[in-house]
Write a protein that holds these residues in place. Structure first.
Motif, PDB file in Angstrom:
ATOM      1  N   PHE A 123       0.880  -1.212   0.163  1.00 44.18           N
ATOM      2  CA  PHE A 123      -0.145  -0.093   0.021  1.00 44.18           C
ATOM      3  C   PHE A 123       0.928   1.201   0.026  1.00 44.18           C
ATOM      4  N   THR A 124       0.716   2.342  -0.841  1.00 43.94           N
ATOM      5  CA  THR A 124       1.187   3.235  -0.926  1.00 43.94           C
ATOM      6  C   THR A 124       0.349   4.259   0.175  1.00 43.94           C
ATOM      7  N   PHE A 125       0.764   5.335   0.860  1.00 43.01           N
ATOM      8  CA  PHE A 125       0.023   5.922   1.733  1.00 43.01           C
ATOM      9  C   PHE A 125      -1.216   6.524   1.154  1.00 43.01           C
ATOM     10  N   SER A 126      -1.063   7.119  -0.120  1.00 40.41           N
ATOM     11  CA  SER A 126      -2.241   7.847  -0.853  1.00 40.41           C
ATOM     12  C   SER A 126      -3.375   6.658  -1.359  1.00 40.41           C
ATOM     13  N   SER A 127      -2.761   5.315  -1.590  1.00 36.01           N
ATOM     14  CA  SER A 127      -3.880   4.144  -2.145  1.00 36.01           C
ATOM     15  C   SER A 127      -4.491   3.707  -0.601  1.00 36.01           C
ATOM     16  N   TYR A 128      -3.764   3.851   0.439  1.00 33.30           N
ATOM     17  CA  TYR A 128      -4.494   3.309   1.579  1.00 33.30           C
ATOM     18  C   TYR A 128      -5.376   4.422   1.984  1.00 33.30           C
ATOM     19  N   VAL A 129      -5.300   5.648   2.008  1.00 29.95           N
ATOM     20  CA  VAL A 129      -6.317   6.620   2.341  1.00 29.95           C
ATOM     21  C   VAL A 129      -7.451   6.398   1.355  1.00 29.95           C
ATOM     22  N   LYS A 130      -7.198   6.320   0.154  1.00 30.42           N
ATOM     23  CA  LYS A 130      -8.251   5.946  -0.675  1.00 30.42           C
ATOM     24  C   LYS A 130      -9.137   4.718  -0.389  1.00 30.42           C
ATOM     25  N   TYR A 131      -8.401   3.770  -0.105  1.00 29.64           N
ATOM     26  CA  TYR A 131      -9.120   2.362   0.203  1.00 29.64           C
ATOM     27  C   TYR A 131     -10.076   2.685   1.583  1.00 29.64           C
ATOM     28  N   ARG A 132      -9.390   3.376   2.554  1.00 25.55           N
ATOM     29  CA  ARG A 132     -10.093   3.596   3.653  1.00 25.55           C
ATOM     30  C   ARG A 132     -11.092   4.299   3.631  1.00 25.55           C
ATOM     31  N   GLU A 133     -11.164   5.382   2.644  1.00 28.96           N
ATOM     32  CA  GLU A 133     -12.471   6.227   2.276  1.00 28.96           C
ATOM     33  C   GLU A 133     -13.506   5.418   1.608  1.00 28.96           C
ATOM     34  N   GLN A 134     -13.098   4.570   0.767  1.00 26.63           N
ATOM     35  CA  GLN A 134     -14.192   3.566   0.121  1.00 26.63           C
ATOM     36  C   GLN A 134     -14.733   2.613   1.204  1.00 26.63           C
ATOM     37  N   GLN A 135     -14.091   2.154   2.166  1.00 24.40           N
ATOM     38  CA  GLN A 135     -14.429   1.306   3.311  1.00 24.40           C
ATOM     39  C   GLN A 135     -15.618   2.384   3.936  1.00 24.40           C
ATOM     40  N   HIS A 136     -15.221   3.475   4.505  1.00 26.50           N
ATOM     41  CA  HIS A 136     -16.004   4.468   5.223  1.00 26.50           C
ATOM     42  C   HIS A 136     -17.456   4.332   4.241  1.00 26.50           C
ATOM     43  N   GLU A 154     -18.767   2.435   2.178  1.00 25.92           N
ATOM     44  CA  GLU A 154     -19.697   1.330   2.353  1.00 25.92           C
ATOM     45  C   GLU A 154     -20.411   1.121   3.755  1.00 25.92           C
ATOM     46  N   ILE A 155     -19.438   1.516   4.934  1.00 25.30           N
ATOM     47  CA  ILE A 155     -19.995   1.063   6.165  1.00 25.30           C
ATOM     48  C   ILE A 155     -21.127   2.418   6.494  1.00 25.30           C
ATOM     49  N   VAL A 167     -24.376   0.873   5.584  1.00 23.15           N
ATOM     50  CA  VAL A 167     -24.833  -0.369   6.556  1.00 23.15           C
ATOM     51  C   VAL A 167     -25.356   0.534   7.843  1.00 23.15           C
ATOM     52  N   ILE A 168     -24.783   1.555   8.201  1.00 20.45           N
ATOM     53  CA  ILE A 168     -25.481   2.604   9.213  1.00 20.45           C
ATOM     54  C   ILE A 168     -26.688   2.935   8.951  1.00 20.45           C
ATOM     55  N   ASP A 169     -26.860   3.565   7.741  1.00 24.13           N
ATOM     56  CA  ASP A 169     -28.031   3.924   7.189  1.00 24.13           C
ATOM     57  C   ASP A 169     -29.340   3.092   7.312  1.00 24.13           C
ATOM     58  N   LEU A 170     -28.961   1.728   6.833  1.00 21.02           N
ATOM     59  CA  LEU A 170     -29.838   0.607   7.192  1.00 21.02           C
ATOM     60  C   LEU A 170     -30.171   0.222   8.466  1.00 21.02           C
ATOM     61  N   LEU A 171     -29.140   0.031   9.367  1.00 19.01           N
ATOM     62  CA  LEU A 171     -29.338  -0.124  10.662  1.00 19.01           C
ATOM     63  C   LEU A 171     -30.273   0.919  11.179  1.00 19.01           C
ATOM     64  N   ASN A 172     -30.107   2.128  10.884  1.00 20.39           N
ATOM     65  CA  ASN A 172     -30.897   3.105  11.694  1.00 20.39           C
ATOM     66  C   ASN A 172     -32.183   3.193  10.945  1.00 20.39           C
ATOM     67  N   GLU A 173     -32.391   2.982   9.523  1.00 20.58           N
ATOM     68  CA  GLU A 173     -33.762   3.010   8.883  1.00 20.58           C
ATOM     69  C   GLU A 173     -34.549   1.967   9.583  1.00 20.58           C
ATOM     70  N   LYS A 174     -34.021   0.519   9.694  1.00 19.58           N
ATOM     71  CA  LYS A 174     -34.852  -0.402  10.092  1.00 19.58           C
ATOM     72  C   LYS A 174     -35.047  -0.572  11.500  1.00 19.58           C
ATOM     73  N   ARG A 175     -34.332   0.487  12.450  1.00 16.77           N
ATOM     74  CA  ARG A 175     -34.649   0.717  13.831  1.00 16.77           C
ATOM     75  C   ARG A 175     -34.136  -0.622  14.630  1.00 16.77           C
ATOM     76  N   ILE A 176     -32.852  -1.095  14.114  1.00 17.27           N
ATOM     77  CA  ILE A 176     -32.346  -2.454  14.650  1.00 17.27           C
ATOM     78  C   ILE A 176     -31.585  -1.842  15.771  1.00 17.27           C
ATOM     79  N   ASN A 212      -9.099  -5.665  -2.189  1.00 19.72           N
ATOM     80  CA  ASN A 212      -9.591  -4.844  -1.037  1.00 19.72           C
ATOM     81  C   ASN A 212     -11.129  -5.210  -0.570  1.00 19.72           C
ATOM     82  N   TYR A 213     -11.348  -5.271   0.723  1.00 17.61           N
ATOM     83  CA  TYR A 213     -12.838  -5.788   1.218  1.00 17.61           C
ATOM     84  C   TYR A 213     -12.765  -4.815   2.373  1.00 17.61           C
ATOM     85  N   ILE A 214     -14.311  -4.821   2.559  1.00 18.97           N
ATOM     86  CA  ILE A 214     -14.698  -4.327   4.035  1.00 18.97           C
ATOM     87  C   ILE A 214     -15.327  -5.587   4.553  1.00 18.97           C
ATOM     88  N   LYS A 215     -15.033  -5.478   5.903  1.00 20.41           N
ATOM     89  CA  LYS A 215     -15.431  -6.646   6.576  1.00 20.41           C
ATOM     90  C   LYS A 215     -16.254  -6.194   7.762  1.00 20.41           C
TER      91      LYS A 215
END
Length: 195
Positions: free
Chosen positions: A15-28, A30-31, A34-43, A119-122
């Motif tokens: 990972f270069t630093f810039s590719s890591y920052v881009k990857y982390r932003e993609q993960q965010h 995506e999550i 998931v946050i929107d789904l959890l809140n919309e469904k009142r889980i 690259n994955y989000i887990k």
């Protein structure tokens, strides 16, 4: 001599630093879905560990984490969002590990989604409690007690109390075979302010 010197942080594990920052932003991004789904469904959910502990770090430092950990109060609530998680592109890493304890289903479900090549989000979803050992679970009633809502990246998320978050951190630090020092930089001033 310095012309041939390479900064270690410029390339870590491919990972270069810039590719890591881009990857982390993609993960965010995506999550956030998931946050929107959890809140919309009142889980009834609480985020745990990395995303929560990030709030206790000094503003000049961010906490690194590999996955997003959360607890959902019951298997029925997980069932209410399972299809939507699949629609978002998440797949099971393996068959969920579930057991019935005192008439309540507890367990662990691990999901992942490929963001791009390599690259994955887990998601690590604990159902009904948080495992302390292979045979002991911190009851969800303890985790929900004094839980709170915080803002993470302009999204409201539900998290355990500071005391429970620190307890879970200690469980992780003592039970993890790979020792990490990342949580030694926690800001005690921030912990007191949030706690």
């Amino acid at each position: 001599m310095l012309a041939n010197t390479k900064c270690v942080s410029d390339d870590i594990n491919g990972f270069t630093f810039s590719s890591y920052v881009k990857y982390r932003e993609q993960q965010h991004k995506e999550i956030e879905k998931v946050i929107d789904l959890l809140n919309e469904k009142r889980i009834n959910y609480l985020f745990l560990k990395g995303i929560v502990l990030e709030n206790y770090y000094p503003e000049t430092t961010s906490r690194q984490y590999q996955d997003y950990d959360l607890i959902i109060e019951s298997i029925n609530e997980f069932a209410n969002i399972h299809t939507e998680l699949e629609d978002l592109g998440f797949e099971h890493d393996y068959i969920p590990v579930l057991a019935e304890v005192n008439g309540k289903v507890v367990g662990l479900i691990k999901l992942s989604k490929k963001i791009n090549e390599g690259n994955y989000i887990k998601l690590e979803i604990n159902i009904g409690g948080f495992p302390i050992t292979d045979v002991t679970t911190l009851p969800s009633s303890e985790i929900w007690e004094d839980s709170m809502t915080i803002v993470w990246r302009n999204k409201e998320i539900k998290v355990p109390s500071t005391d429970i978050s620190m307890f879970i951190l200690l469980i992780e630090m003592t039970g993890n075979k790979q020792k990490r020092i990342r949580d030694l930089v926690l800001s005690f001033e921030k912990m007191c302010r949030y706690g």
